[in-house]
Design an enzyme around this catalytic site. Structure first.
Site, PDB file in Angstrom:
ATOM      1  N   SER A  65       0.867  -1.353  -0.016  1.00  0.00           N
ATOM      2  CA  SER A  65      -0.039  -0.154   0.221  1.00  0.00           C
ATOM      3  C   SER A  65       0.789   1.372  -0.132  1.00  0.00           C
ATOM      4  O   SER A  65       0.314   2.415  -0.211  1.00  0.00           O
ATOM      5  CB  SER A  65      -0.852  -0.033   1.307  1.00  0.00           C
ATOM      6  OG  SER A  65      -1.837  -0.947   1.008  1.00  0.00           O
ATOM      7  N   LYS A  68       0.301   3.423  -3.035  1.00  0.00           N
ATOM      8  CA  LYS A  68      -0.702   4.328  -3.151  1.00  0.00           C
ATOM      9  C   LYS A  68      -0.412   5.705  -3.027  1.00  0.00           C
ATOM     10  O   LYS A  68      -0.844   6.668  -3.652  1.00  0.00           O
ATOM     11  CB  LYS A  68      -1.604   3.894  -2.063  1.00  0.00           C
ATOM     12  CG  LYS A  68      -2.259   2.566  -2.000  1.00  0.00           C
ATOM     13  CD  LYS A  68      -3.172   2.179  -0.688  1.00  0.00           C
ATOM     14  CE  LYS A  68      -3.776   0.770  -1.008  1.00  0.00           C
ATOM     15  NZ  LYS A  68      -4.438   0.573   0.408  1.00  0.00           N
ATOM     16  N   TYR A 192      -4.038  -2.346 -10.097  1.00  0.00           N
ATOM     17  CA  TYR A 192      -4.172  -2.267  -8.472  1.00  0.00           C
ATOM     18  C   TYR A 192      -2.894  -3.136  -8.216  1.00  0.00           C
ATOM     19  O   TYR A 192      -2.168  -3.195  -7.421  1.00  0.00           O
ATOM     20  CB  TYR A 192      -5.166  -2.149  -8.039  1.00  0.00           C
ATOM     21  CG  TYR A 192      -5.339  -2.141  -6.494  1.00  0.00           C
ATOM     22  CD1 TYR A 192      -4.933  -1.153  -5.925  1.00  0.00           C
ATOM     23  CD2 TYR A 192      -5.570  -3.192  -5.942  1.00  0.00           C
ATOM     24  CE1 TYR A 192      -4.837  -1.128  -4.295  1.00  0.00           C
ATOM     25  CE2 TYR A 192      -5.510  -3.417  -4.335  1.00  0.00           C
ATOM     26  CZ  TYR A 192      -5.122  -2.181  -3.833  1.00  0.00           C
ATOM     27  OH  TYR A 192      -5.021  -2.050  -2.385  1.00  0.00           O
ATOM     28  N   TYR A 244      -4.173   3.632   7.934  1.00  0.00           N
ATOM     29  CA  TYR A 244      -5.448   2.744   8.022  1.00  0.00           C
ATOM     30  C   TYR A 244      -6.165   3.359   9.410  1.00  0.00           C
ATOM     31  O   TYR A 244      -6.258   4.547   9.656  1.00  0.00           O
ATOM     32  CB  TYR A 244      -5.525   1.292   8.076  1.00  0.00           C
ATOM     33  CG  TYR A 244      -4.684   0.848   6.850  1.00  0.00           C
ATOM     34  CD1 TYR A 244      -5.076   1.019   5.600  1.00  0.00           C
ATOM     35  CD2 TYR A 244      -3.472   0.107   7.307  1.00  0.00           C
ATOM     36  CE1 TYR A 244      -4.308   0.682   4.600  1.00  0.00           C
ATOM     37  CE2 TYR A 244      -2.772  -0.426   6.057  1.00  0.00           C
ATOM     38  CZ  TYR A 244      -3.208  -0.035   4.905  1.00  0.00           C
ATOM     39  OH  TYR A 244      -2.573  -0.565   3.656  1.00  0.00           O
ATOM     40  N   VAL A 262       1.117  -3.590   4.097  1.00  0.00           N
ATOM     41  CA  VAL A 262       1.154  -4.945   4.674  1.00  0.00           C
ATOM     42  C   VAL A 262       2.468  -5.805   4.488  1.00  0.00           C
ATOM     43  O   VAL A 262       2.423  -6.652   5.030  1.00  0.00           O
ATOM     44  CB  VAL A 262      -0.159  -5.603   4.544  1.00  0.00           C
ATOM     45  CG1 VAL A 262      -1.241  -4.772   5.130  1.00  0.00           C
ATOM     46  CG2 VAL A 262      -0.292  -6.062   3.050  1.00  0.00           C
TER      47      VAL A 262
END
Length: 312
Positions: A65, A68, A192, A244, A262
């Site tokens: 992530s 992103k 993605y 998060y 992660v």
């Protein structure tokens, strides 16, 4: 502070060494479950290009992530402020792969750093491109940021994500039902899953994030990547949404804009000072690197780099 900084990094590494292996390696992506939990690397690059490092900082890992941040930067370059018509800027307070909020908010993701938001961002990056072209553009952009043409996608991780990404498929189909995705779901997810499978070392990752510490400009290459206003806004989103539903806790303990993945990596930014990357695969209950978060908390306390003032 250069000599001091290397000593600080080494001290943090030595202090946390006995705790390496704590936390839970992400096992819902089979390839990530194979990663050695005993790994721990840290790299800091200041605006003069000095590199301070310790541990497994040159070993590539799956950035997941953290990618992103880079795809959001690309999407903003293509679509500007209209990006926010498709994705919000608020902390989620929910798990990174939650579908609950989408139901309440008519398919518009809360922010670009949860999975649903990042899938929308992938859709935006795809504009006018085939999936293969979009993936190539993302890889070239990250190579450009890090000034390193060796950065590549780990094909085994990409295959593993594609085979097991049922929750992400559900999120994408759900958003498509609300008309929030313009491209076919399998095309968007292909982009993605491949961006998440980028493999980078701490040193490469710290280099790629340096433009966010340098007011939008990469001080090593002299390239202006984004405006200073945009760099500030990306940093703001990283601070409020980058971890998060553990983002508030990270801001409280570390006080730096950051984005976790992660795979156990965290990219953190000390605006006007340095870019930092840590990697330790064991995750805490929020899906953020346990040892990596502790290392950044120690670094912020010892340097006084917290954006809220310091030292801690």
């Amino acid at each position: 502070m250069t000599g001091d900084l290397q000593a600080i990094i080494e001290d943090i590494h030595q202090t946390l060494k006995p705790r390496i292996g704590e936390g839970k390696v992400a096992d819902y992506i089979p390839e990530l479950a194979k990663v050695d939990p005993e790994k721990f690397g840290i790299a800091v690059i200041d605006l003069k290009g000095n590199v301070f490092r310790a541990g497994d900082c040159d070993e590539p890992f799956s950035i997941q992530s953290i990618s992103k941040v880079f795809t959001l930067t690309l999407a903003l370059g293509k679509h500007g402020e209209t990006t926010w018509n498709r994705v919000g800027r608020e902390p989620s307070g929910s798990a990174f792969n939650s579908i609950v909020q989408l139901e309440h908010e008519n398919g518009k993701p809360r922010n670009p750093f949860i999975n649903a938001g990042a899938i929308v961002v992938s859709d935006l990056v795809m504009a006018g491109h085939t999936p293969r072209e979009a993936i190539g553009e993302i890889v070239r952009f990250v190579q450009y940021l890090a000034d390193d043409a060796t950065i590549a996608i780990d094909p085994a991780v990409a295959r593993s994500e594609t085979a097991t990404g049922h929750r992400n498929q559900a999120l994408a189909h759900f958003m498509k039902s609300f008309g929030k995705l313009t491209h076919p779901v399998d095309h968007v997810l292909g982009v993605y899953f491949h961006q998440c499978a980028l493999a980078m070392s701490c040193v490469q990752l710290a280099r790629a994030g340096l433009f966010l510490a340098g007011n939008g400009r990469n001080p090593l290459t002299g390239h202006t990547v984004v405006s200073s206003q945009r760099a500030r806004r990306i940093n703001a989103l990283m601070l409020t949404c980058g971890h998060y539903d553990g983002s508030g806790d990270f801001a409280y303990h570390v006080g730096l804009p950051g984005k976790s993945g992660v795979g156990g990596g965290i990219l953190a930014v000390a605006p006007g000072r340095a870019s930092v990357a840590v990697w330790s695969p064991g995750l805490n209950r929020n899906g953020n690197s346990l040892i990596g978060s502790l290392a950044l908390e120690m670094l912020a306390a010892k340097t006084g780099w917290s954006v809220f003032g310091g030292p801690g």
